[in-house]
Write a protein that holds these residues in place. Sequence first.
Motif, PDB file in Angstrom:
ATOM      1  N   ASP A  27       0.795  -1.220   0.000  1.00 35.94           N
ATOM      2  CA  ASP A  27       0.000   0.000   0.000  1.00 35.94           C
ATOM      3  C   ASP A  27       0.836   1.284   0.000  1.00 35.94           C
ATOM      4  OD1 ASP A  27       0.784  -0.684   2.606  1.00 35.94           O
ATOM      5  OD2 ASP A  27      -0.988   0.168   3.545  1.00 35.94           O
ATOM      6  N   TRP A  70      -4.363   1.438   1.020  1.00 36.58           N
ATOM      7  CA  TRP A  70      -4.884   1.420  -0.346  1.00 36.58           C
ATOM      8  C   TRP A  70      -5.732   0.168  -0.569  1.00 36.58           C
ATOM      9  CZ3 TRP A  70      -1.609  -0.295  -5.062  1.00 36.58           C
ATOM     10  CH2 TRP A  70      -2.310  -0.035  -6.247  1.00 36.58           C
ATOM     11  N   ARG A  71      -6.980   0.383  -0.974  1.00 31.01           N
ATOM     12  CA  ARG A  71      -7.962  -0.669  -1.256  1.00 31.01           C
ATOM     13  C   ARG A  71      -8.280  -1.537  -0.041  1.00 31.01           C
ATOM     14  NH1 ARG A  71      -9.495  -1.812  -6.510  1.00 31.01           N
ATOM     15  NH2 ARG A  71      -8.485  -0.550  -8.106  1.00 31.01           N
ATOM     16  N   MET A 100     -12.235   3.559  -0.349  1.00 24.86           N
ATOM     17  CA  MET A 100     -12.074   3.917  -1.757  1.00 24.86           C
ATOM     18  C   MET A 100     -12.994   5.081  -2.122  1.00 24.86           C
ATOM     19  SD  MET A 100      -9.755   2.046  -3.276  1.00 24.86           S
ATOM     20  CE  MET A 100     -10.179   2.145  -5.010  1.00 24.86           C
ATOM     21  N   HIS A 105     -11.094  -3.238 -11.911  1.00 24.51           N
ATOM     22  CA  HIS A 105     -11.751  -4.187 -11.017  1.00 24.51           C
ATOM     23  C   HIS A 105     -11.496  -5.606 -11.504  1.00 24.51           C
ATOM     24  CE1 HIS A 105     -13.904  -1.084  -8.788  1.00 24.51           C
ATOM     25  NE2 HIS A 105     -14.170  -0.508  -9.951  1.00 24.51           N
ATOM     26  N   ARG A 142      -7.654  -5.962  -6.007  1.00 21.00           N
ATOM     27  CA  ARG A 142      -8.713  -6.277  -5.028  1.00 21.00           C
ATOM     28  C   ARG A 142     -10.091  -5.802  -5.475  1.00 21.00           C
ATOM     29  NH1 ARG A 142      -6.303  -4.735   0.956  1.00 21.00           N
ATOM     30  NH2 ARG A 142      -4.479  -6.111   0.908  1.00 21.00           N
TER      31      ARG A 142
END
Length: 552
Positions: A214, A221-222, A228, A292, A317
Motif C-alpha cells: 500500500d 490502499w484498497r 475507496m 476491477h 482487489r
Amino acid sequence: MPRLVLGPMLRFVDAASATIWVQTDVACEVEVLGARAPTWCVDGLHFALVCPTGLEPGGEHPYEVRLDGVVAWPAPDSPWPPSVIRPPAPGAPTRIAFGSCRITRPHEPPHVLRSREHPDGHGVDALRAFALRAAREGGARLPDMVLMLGDQIYADEPSPALRETLARRPRTADAPEGELADFCEYALAYAEAWDEDALRWLMSTVPCAMVFDDHEIHAEWRISAGWMAEMTAKPWFDRHICAGLKAYWVFQHLGNLSPAELDASELYARVREAPDAGELLGDVMDDAGRQHGHSRWSWARDIGGARLVVIDSRAGRDVTPGAREMVPDREWEWIRDQASAPARHLLLASSVPFLLAPGLHHTEAWDEALTDGAWGRAMAWVGERLRRVAVMDHWASFGRSHRRVVGLLADAAHGRLGEAPSSVVMLSGDVHHCYVAEVGFPAGSGATAAVWQVVCSAFRKELAPHERVVIGFGHSRLAARLAQALARAAGVPDPRIGWRIVDRPAYANQISTLTLDGERAEVAIEAVVDGSWQDPRLETVIERRLASGGGP
C-alpha cells in the motif's frame, strides 16, 4: 557526458541472460557486457533495461556500465567489490533473502534509535546492514535473489529532506504536503531510497525482485469500499494513483520480467518508441488505477529447483461489501496454473501474510463478517471503523480468497497439481514483525509436502510500543480462543487447515534468508543488533528447518 542517476540494478538472471536497469540524466546508449540499449523517456526522465545474453551457467561475469561508450560504473576509485552477474549453476543450492517495509531516513541518530527510544526512531536498516556485511566479506555468501515484498518507498511519509525538496517544486494547489504528487516526485523518492552506496552496490550484484504494497501508493490502499469512496472523492487522489502506478511500472515491475516477457510486452515496445512516454503511460495507469479485474502486476519465475509465484495482493482487489476478493477469478486461474509447474519447492509470495497468528486471523475474519452485516447495520459501521483503525486488510479479511489459498495449499501438498513438491513455503511481509508458521492437514490425509509460512518485516520500520503490545496479545492462545469464538458467532466457518506459530515473534528490523538445497529447505531470520548503528551488525533470531526431503 551522460551520467548514472540511479543503478545499475541487476533485476533478472537465469542460466544464460540477465537484465540490468538504469536511470540516466540524459538520453544515451547504455552498454553492459557487449549488450546495448538506448534509453527511453518518461516525463523527461531517462531509463534503460539492458539484456546481456550468452552468459555461462555457474560462471562469474564482472561488468561495467558504459554510457555512450564511456565507463560510468564502477567509479575508478570505488571501494566496493566488483559488480558481478552470477547465472545459477544446475543443482547448486539457492538462497533467497527477503523482507519488506523500508522507510527512508538518515542513517544517524535519532532516526537509527529504536521506536521506544525516540518518536523519530525507525531503527537500523537491516538491508543496509546485510549489504555492508556482504561487502566486508568481498561479496562472499551473497544470495541468489533479494525479494522485496512491498513498501520499498513510503509515498505517504516522505522524509524530512524530501519534504524540503517538494516544498521548492511547483505543485498543484490541491496536492497534500505529505504526499507525492507526480511521477517526478516519485522518482525522487525512489532515488532517495536506493541511492545509498552499500545498497546500490548490493543491488548491482544480486538480482532484485519486487512487488508493491500500500505505501508505494497510500496507506490502506484498497482496504475497503468505504475507504475507496472517500479517497476517490478527493480531486488529487486519482492523479496520485496514476503517478504511483507509472513509477511502479518503471522502477519496480519491468525488472521482474524476463527478456522474453519484455520482448512480448506491447506496452514496453510502445514506451520505447515514444519520444516521451509520460502521457501514454499515464493513460494506461489511469485505467489500471480504476480496474476491477485482472491485475497486471503478479509474476512468476523459476529459481534453482524452486517455482516462485509472486501475487499482487493489492491492486486487483475487489472491495465490494459481501463480495470481497483479494484477487479476481481470472487472476486466481493464472496463480493456480503457475503454481502447478513442476518444481522441487513451491514458493508463494504476497506482500501481506496469507496466515496471521490465529488470534489475529480470526479477528480479521470476524471483522469482515461484521462489516458485511452479520450483526446488523450499526455493528457494520463499527466493523468498518475497526478495520481501518487496526488496518485489517490481510488475506484473512478476504474470506473467499483465503479459502482459495487453503485449497491451493492442500492441492499442492497432496499432489493434486502434479507431483507434490518437497515443500510449499509462503513468503510475506507487511506486519512489522517476524514469525514462522507450520501448516498441518488431518492425519492420514495423504499430504506429502511440508507447508510453512515465513513472515519477515520490516527491513526498517519498527512497530510503535503500543502496536507491539497489540501484536503480542494477538499471538497468544487466549486471543486465539476469544477471536475464534467471535468469528463463529458471526457465522464465519473455521479454516479447513490448521497452523501454529513455531517460534516466538521477533521484533526489530530484520532480514530473512531461505536456503533450498536439493529436497532440503531451511530459513534463518537475522535482526539488527541494538546499538550497532555506526557499524551495523546482524544476529540470528530464528532458525528453522522446513523440509528435509522426508515428507512433512
